[in-house]
Structure formats: C-alpha cells, structure tokens
Design a protein around this motif. Structure first.
Motif, PDB file in Angstrom:
ATOM      1  N   ILE A 164       0.799  -1.066   0.059  1.00  0.00           N
ATOM      2  CA  ILE A 164      -0.017  -0.086   0.146  1.00  0.00           C
ATOM      3  C   ILE A 164       0.982   1.273  -0.029  1.00  0.00           C
ATOM      4  N   ILE A 165       0.693   2.094  -0.923  1.00  0.00           N
ATOM      5  CA  ILE A 165       1.511   3.326  -1.120  1.00  0.00           C
ATOM      6  C   ILE A 165       0.617   4.622  -0.985  1.00  0.00           C
ATOM      7  N   LYS A 166       0.538   5.381  -0.209  1.00  0.00           N
ATOM      8  CA  LYS A 166      -0.208   6.582  -0.421  1.00  0.00           C
ATOM      9  C   LYS A 166       0.605   7.881   0.119  1.00  0.00           C
ATOM     10  N   LEU A 167       1.418   8.389  -0.975  1.00  0.00           N
ATOM     11  CA  LEU A 167       2.140   9.397  -0.696  1.00  0.00           C
ATOM     12  C   LEU A 167       1.508  10.515  -1.388  1.00  0.00           C
ATOM     13  N   ASN A 168       0.782  11.415  -1.022  1.00  0.00           N
ATOM     14  CA  ASN A 168       0.107  12.268  -1.532  1.00  0.00           C
ATOM     15  C   ASN A 168       0.259  13.679  -1.668  1.00  0.00           C
ATOM     16  N   SER A 169       1.639  14.109  -1.577  1.00  0.00           N
ATOM     17  CA  SER A 169       2.240  15.427  -1.565  1.00  0.00           C
ATOM     18  C   SER A 169       2.893  15.523  -2.763  1.00  0.00           C
ATOM     19  N   GLY A 170       2.768  16.684  -3.402  1.00  0.00           N
ATOM     20  CA  GLY A 170       3.526  16.880  -4.673  1.00  0.00           C
ATOM     21  C   GLY A 170       2.908  16.264  -5.834  1.00  0.00           C
ATOM     22  N   PRO A 171       3.820  16.345  -7.079  1.00  0.00           N
ATOM     23  CA  PRO A 171       3.582  15.532  -8.216  1.00  0.00           C
ATOM     24  C   PRO A 171       3.202  13.885  -7.906  1.00  0.00           C
ATOM     25  N   ARG A 172       2.544  13.713  -9.024  1.00  0.00           N
ATOM     26  CA  ARG A 172       2.491  11.908  -9.018  1.00  0.00           C
ATOM     27  C   ARG A 172       3.563  11.419  -9.018  1.00  0.00           C
ATOM     28  N   TYR A 173       3.836  10.257  -8.209  1.00  0.00           N
ATOM     29  CA  TYR A 173       4.953   9.337  -8.362  1.00  0.00           C
ATOM     30  C   TYR A 173       5.049   8.162  -9.187  1.00  0.00           C
ATOM     31  N   ARG A 174       6.198   8.378  -9.919  1.00  0.00           N
ATOM     32  CA  ARG A 174       6.244   7.349 -10.957  1.00  0.00           C
ATOM     33  C   ARG A 174       6.706   5.755 -10.547  1.00  0.00           C
ATOM     34  N   ILE A 175       5.768   4.985 -10.715  1.00  0.00           N
ATOM     35  CA  ILE A 175       6.151   3.697 -10.039  1.00  0.00           C
ATOM     36  C   ILE A 175       7.332   2.911 -10.763  1.00  0.00           C
ATOM     37  N   PRO A 176       8.579   2.856 -10.115  1.00  0.00           N
ATOM     38  CA  PRO A 176       9.513   2.294 -11.076  1.00  0.00           C
ATOM     39  C   PRO A 176       9.268   0.605 -11.399  1.00  0.00           C
ATOM     40  N   SER A 177      10.100   0.457 -12.187  1.00  0.00           N
ATOM     41  CA  SER A 177      10.073  -0.957 -12.749  1.00  0.00           C
ATOM     42  C   SER A 177      10.221  -2.454 -11.707  1.00  0.00           C
ATOM     43  N   TYR A 178      10.773  -1.776 -10.777  1.00  0.00           N
ATOM     44  CA  TYR A 178      11.192  -2.780  -9.524  1.00  0.00           C
ATOM     45  C   TYR A 178       9.861  -3.287  -9.155  1.00  0.00           C
ATOM     46  N   LEU A 179       8.814  -2.642  -8.847  1.00  0.00           N
ATOM     47  CA  LEU A 179       7.643  -2.757  -8.006  1.00  0.00           C
ATOM     48  C   LEU A 179       6.852  -3.871  -9.089  1.00  0.00           C
ATOM     49  N   PHE A 180       6.956  -3.786 -10.485  1.00  0.00           N
ATOM     50  CA  PHE A 180       6.264  -4.661 -11.139  1.00  0.00           C
ATOM     51  C   PHE A 180       6.868  -5.943 -11.518  1.00  0.00           C
ATOM     52  N   SER A 181       8.210  -6.202 -10.634  1.00  0.00           N
ATOM     53  CA  SER A 181       8.820  -7.505 -10.974  1.00  0.00           C
ATOM     54  C   SER A 181       8.589  -8.241  -9.468  1.00  0.00           C
ATOM     55  N   ILE A 182       7.783  -8.080  -8.623  1.00  0.00           N
ATOM     56  CA  ILE A 182       7.435  -8.606  -7.382  1.00  0.00           C
ATOM     57  C   ILE A 182       6.801  -9.964  -7.736  1.00  0.00           C
TER      58      ILE A 182
ATOM     59  N   LEU B   7       3.004 -11.218  -5.356  1.00  0.00           N
ATOM     60  CA  LEU B   7       2.109 -10.114  -4.845  1.00  0.00           C
ATOM     61  C   LEU B   7       0.554 -10.376  -4.856  1.00  0.00           C
ATOM     62  N   MET B   8       0.078 -10.401  -3.717  1.00  0.00           N
ATOM     63  CA  MET B   8      -1.554 -10.474  -3.873  1.00  0.00           C
ATOM     64  C   MET B   8      -2.363  -9.304  -3.716  1.00  0.00           C
ATOM     65  N   SER B   9      -1.860  -8.103  -3.376  1.00  0.00           N
ATOM     66  CA  SER B   9      -2.691  -7.058  -3.030  1.00  0.00           C
ATOM     67  C   SER B   9      -1.934  -5.826  -3.381  1.00  0.00           C
ATOM     68  N   LEU B  10      -2.212  -5.033  -4.304  1.00  0.00           N
ATOM     69  CA  LEU B  10      -1.522  -3.712  -4.349  1.00  0.00           C
ATOM     70  C   LEU B  10      -2.404  -2.464  -4.557  1.00  0.00           C
ATOM     71  N   GLU B  11      -2.165  -1.462  -3.779  1.00  0.00           N
ATOM     72  CA  GLU B  11      -2.870  -0.459  -3.609  1.00  0.00           C
ATOM     73  C   GLU B  11      -2.075   0.859  -3.854  1.00  0.00           C
ATOM     74  N   LEU B  12      -2.292   1.812  -4.722  1.00  0.00           N
ATOM     75  CA  LEU B  12      -1.378   2.892  -5.018  1.00  0.00           C
ATOM     76  C   LEU B  12      -2.378   4.081  -5.294  1.00  0.00           C
ATOM     77  N   GLU B  13      -1.749   5.180  -4.824  1.00  0.00           N
ATOM     78  CA  GLU B  13      -2.454   6.616  -4.892  1.00  0.00           C
ATOM     79  C   GLU B  13      -1.360   7.433  -5.373  1.00  0.00           C
ATOM     80  N   ASN B  14      -1.806   8.566  -6.022  1.00  0.00           N
ATOM     81  CA  ASN B  14      -0.977   9.572  -6.581  1.00  0.00           C
ATOM     82  C   ASN B  14       0.300   9.177  -7.163  1.00  0.00           C
ATOM     83  N   CYS B  15       0.005   8.510  -8.349  1.00  0.00           N
ATOM     84  CA  CYS B  15       0.950   7.761  -8.794  1.00  0.00           C
ATOM     85  C   CYS B  15       0.893   7.816 -10.518  1.00  0.00           C
ATOM     86  N   ILE B  16       2.039   7.324 -11.139  1.00  0.00           N
ATOM     87  CA  ILE B  16       2.024   7.223 -12.730  1.00  0.00           C
ATOM     88  C   ILE B  16       2.242   5.715 -12.930  1.00  0.00           C
ATOM     89  N   ILE B  17       1.417   5.089 -13.666  1.00  0.00           N
ATOM     90  CA  ILE B  17       1.395   3.715 -13.860  1.00  0.00           C
ATOM     91  C   ILE B  17       2.161   3.640 -15.709  1.00  0.00           C
TER      92      ILE B  17
END
Length: 418
Positions: A118-136, A139-149
């Motif tokens: 769960i990533i909820k960092l809501n200050s400033g511009p959207r966070y670009r989710i790095p490729s590392y996260l997509f290699s986990i 993973l059974m549950s993923l919750e993202l806020e304020n991000c670029i996919i």
C-alpha cells in the motif's frame, strides 16, 4: 540511595529483564504486532534477545505523521535496510514529498517480495512507479495513490494478485489494459480519479467487485463473474439537459449495461448514465434484463420526470430487487420547476414484488419527493421500511404527517426519517 535499596532495584531490574527475554517467540510477535514500527524498533534496547526481534515483523506500516521529513526518511531507510524476515504487508503513507527517496525505497522493498503493498504518498506531483515494483513475484494485493503507471517493456504480470486499487493516477489505455489482463486471479478492482485513459478495457475472468470513476470515451468490460459494479461516469460534464450524448458514448453505455446484467449489486452516478437512460427508445426497450440484481444505488434528480421515468424503466427490468437507495439531487434551476408536478402523472403500473427496503438520501420533503415515495409504497407489497435521510428546510412534522397518510400495499411498511 542506600546500598541495600540499590541492590534490590538492580535485582528487580534483572528479574524483569529475564522475564522479557524468556518470553516465547509467539508472545513477542504478538506484542510487536500491537506497536507501530517506531515503537517496535525501540524494543531493541530491552535486552539482547529483543535486539533483532523487530526485524522479523511480517507487517510494516509507516506513516510520516508527526515526524520531520528527515527523521521519517531515516526510519524508512533503516527499516527496509535492516529487516531480515519476510515482509507480508508493507504500508507507507505520508503528506510530505519523498520523490528523491521513492525509487530507492521501492528497490529495497522489491527485494523483500511482499505479499501486500500500500503506497499513499499524496504530497506533490504523482510518483512514477519504478519497474522494480512490477517485478515482485507472489504479490497478492496492490494499492497505489497519486502515481503514474507505466509498465516496463518486459512485464510478466502479477499471477497471484487478487486485489488492485489505483486512485488519483495517470496511465495509458494499453498499460492499464495489459496490467489488468495480466492478473488472472484478480477479484477486486478499484480505479478512481483516472487520467490519461480514453478507452478502458477490462478483461478479468475472476473479477467479482468493480469500482470505476472517471471520464472515458469507451468502456469494454469482460467480467463474467462480476457480482458488484460501481460506476461514476462523466462527472465533469455539464448538466445533461444542455449536452447531447454522443452516439459512440451511447453505444458504450448500452454495451456496459449488457455486460453487467448478471450483477447482484449495482451503484451508478454521474451524468452519462442518465443521459443514456432518458433516451426515448430505452423507455420502451431496455438493453438487458437484470434478473440477479438485488441491490441498486442511484443518483437521480427526482424532480425531473424524464429521469424518474427512466429509473422506473430500470426497476421494471430488475424484477428481483430487494433494496433501492436513491440520492435525491436538488433542483438546479427554477426553469425545470414544471417537471415536479409530472411525477404524480406517472401512470406506469408496475410491481416490485421483492422490494424490502428503500432509502432516499438528501430527502428535502418537497412535494415531488413525497410523490415518488408514494409510488414506491404503491408498487411494493413486501416493503418493510422506507428510510429517508432528512436534508429539508421546511416543517419536518408536516412532511411526516403527509408521509404517514400515504396509502401502501404493504401493511408492514414503516417510514423512518433520520
């Protein structure tokens, strides 16, 4: 302090320390699970046996709260660097900017192979989710806020993911389609405050719960096991009276209704849905029958005869409804005042045999709202309760008297104003 008292105090301290040190692992784990991460880290000073105990905590929850930015960065770095065990759940939230550190944190996290993120960092511009996260893997549950996919060129998918929640995010048609279709076990999907997606394509054979909010040119849905569908569409459009619905959007709403005809619970708000429903053709031929639909939540301007008629048509095509909840939107301009009297003239004869509960939120006690409640009372022989959430400015007791005097086909039907 006397020598005797000092010796006694030291002895008590040793006994207490021994007791803490000798606690079985499961008790220590239970104690740590009741602490936040900062408190858990501090247990390392209790004794040598507690020194590394926190590094095996399976659930990590980090919130910047009252931390300064510098102290929170130090805490996150330390936890991700020194943790030795398996991280089952990782939750980070904050209202300060961590864009410079985010990539480093995600790299360290990906090496821990968490099951839930769960990533909820809501200050400033959207966070670009790095490729590392997509290699986990796993993973059974993923919750993202304020991000670029933005998916990496090589993406193997999340083969075990069951829950995906993306809020306030930017992505593209292809990336979001690929992400969803690459999660074969996905059962719960939330997409809200969406930007960058024109054509939303959802292919999820095991999907049971869907919540979508945004503006789209097209929606294609292939989810044969869907049970609950929540849509808030075209919210930024102007009032539907002044904006004609485009033919292509009319087509996609029609297809969308057909694709969700087997759901048990449906919630719809936003102007696009109502634009389509008030088309004259739909009042005579609905695109689908909702035989399994039991619960429906709708936003509606009850004062508008066209919307009232369209919703009644929907009710006719959902013969097994048990619960209806309506959000009564207020009249926007006085130019539509003439529509309120027409509700009494709705001659549609229908019977809602299975309806047990009806709720009307933002009930103002105005005549057209009372008239609509009267219709429900006359259509539902099994009705037990009509609950009205009061938002009116007129005499409440007078409205209640009027409501209690309404005829009803169900002798058990109670009217409650909250």
């Amino acid at each position: 302090m006397s020598t005797c008292k000092k010796a006694r105090a030291e002895a008590t301290s040793i006994v207490s320390s021994d007791r803490l040190s000798s606690l079985p692992p499961e008790i220590k784990g239970d104690i740590l699970s009741r602490l936040n991460v900062e408190e858990a880290v501090r247990t390392s000073i209790l004794s040598t046996t507690w020194r590394d105990e926190w590094t095996d905590m399976p659930e990590i929850s980090l919130c910047d709260g009252n931390f300064t930015r510098t102290k929170f960065i130090t805490l996150v770095d330390m936890v991700l660097l020194l943790h030795k065990g398996i991280i089952e759940e990782f939750d980070i939230s904050g209202n300060k900017s961590y864009h410079d550190e985010f990539g480093r944190w995600m790299l360290m996290l990906s090496r821990r192979s968490p099951k839930s993120v769960i990533i909820k960092l809501n200050s400033g511009p959207r966070y670009r989710i790095p490729s590392y996260l997509f290699s986990i893997d796993g993973l059974m549950s993923l919750e993202l806020e304020n991000c670029i996919i933005s998916l990496p060129l090589v993406f193997q998918g999340f083969k075990s993911l069951t829950d995906l929640s993306l809020k306030n995010f930017y992505s593209t048609d292809m990336d979001i389609q690929t992400l969803i279709s690459s999660c074969p076990d996905l059962t719960d999907l939330i997409l809200t405050s969406v930007e960058g997606i024109d054509c939303l394509n959802i292919q999820a054979p095991k999907l049971e719960y869907l919540n979508v909010e945004g503006e789209f040119e097209d929606i294609k849905l292939d989810a044969p096991n869907l049970e609950v569908a929540i849509f808030s569409l075209d919210q930024k459009a102007k009032a539907y009276q002044s904006v004609p619905i485009a033919h292509d959007k009319e087509g996609y709403v029609k297809q969308l209704l057909e694709s969700i005809s087997d759901v048990k619970t449906l919630s719809v708000s936003g102007s696009l849905f109502l634009k389509y429903l008030i088309k004259g053709c739909i009042l005579t031929k609905f695109p689908a029958m909702f035989h399994r639909l039991e619960n429906i939540y709708l936003g509606i301007c009850i004062w508008d005869q066209r919307q009232a008629s369209a919703i009644c048509s929907f009710f006719q095509n959902a013969p097994n409804l048990k619960m209806v909840e309506l959000w009564s939107y207020p009249r926007i301009t006085w130019e539509h005042y003439q529509d309120q009297a027409i509700i009494q003239e709705l001659t549609l004869e229908m019977q809602m045999d299975h309806l047990v509960t009806a709720n009307v939120k933002h009930f103002g006690g105005l005549d057209y709202e009372v008239d609509f409640v009267a219709k429900l009372l006359s259509w539902a022989p099994a009705l037990e309760e009509v609950k009205l959430e009061w938002k009116g400015k007129i005499d409440r007791s007078m409205v209640l008297t009027k409501l209690l005097a309404l005829p009803r086909v169900s002798p058990r039907a109670k009217i409650i104003i909250t």
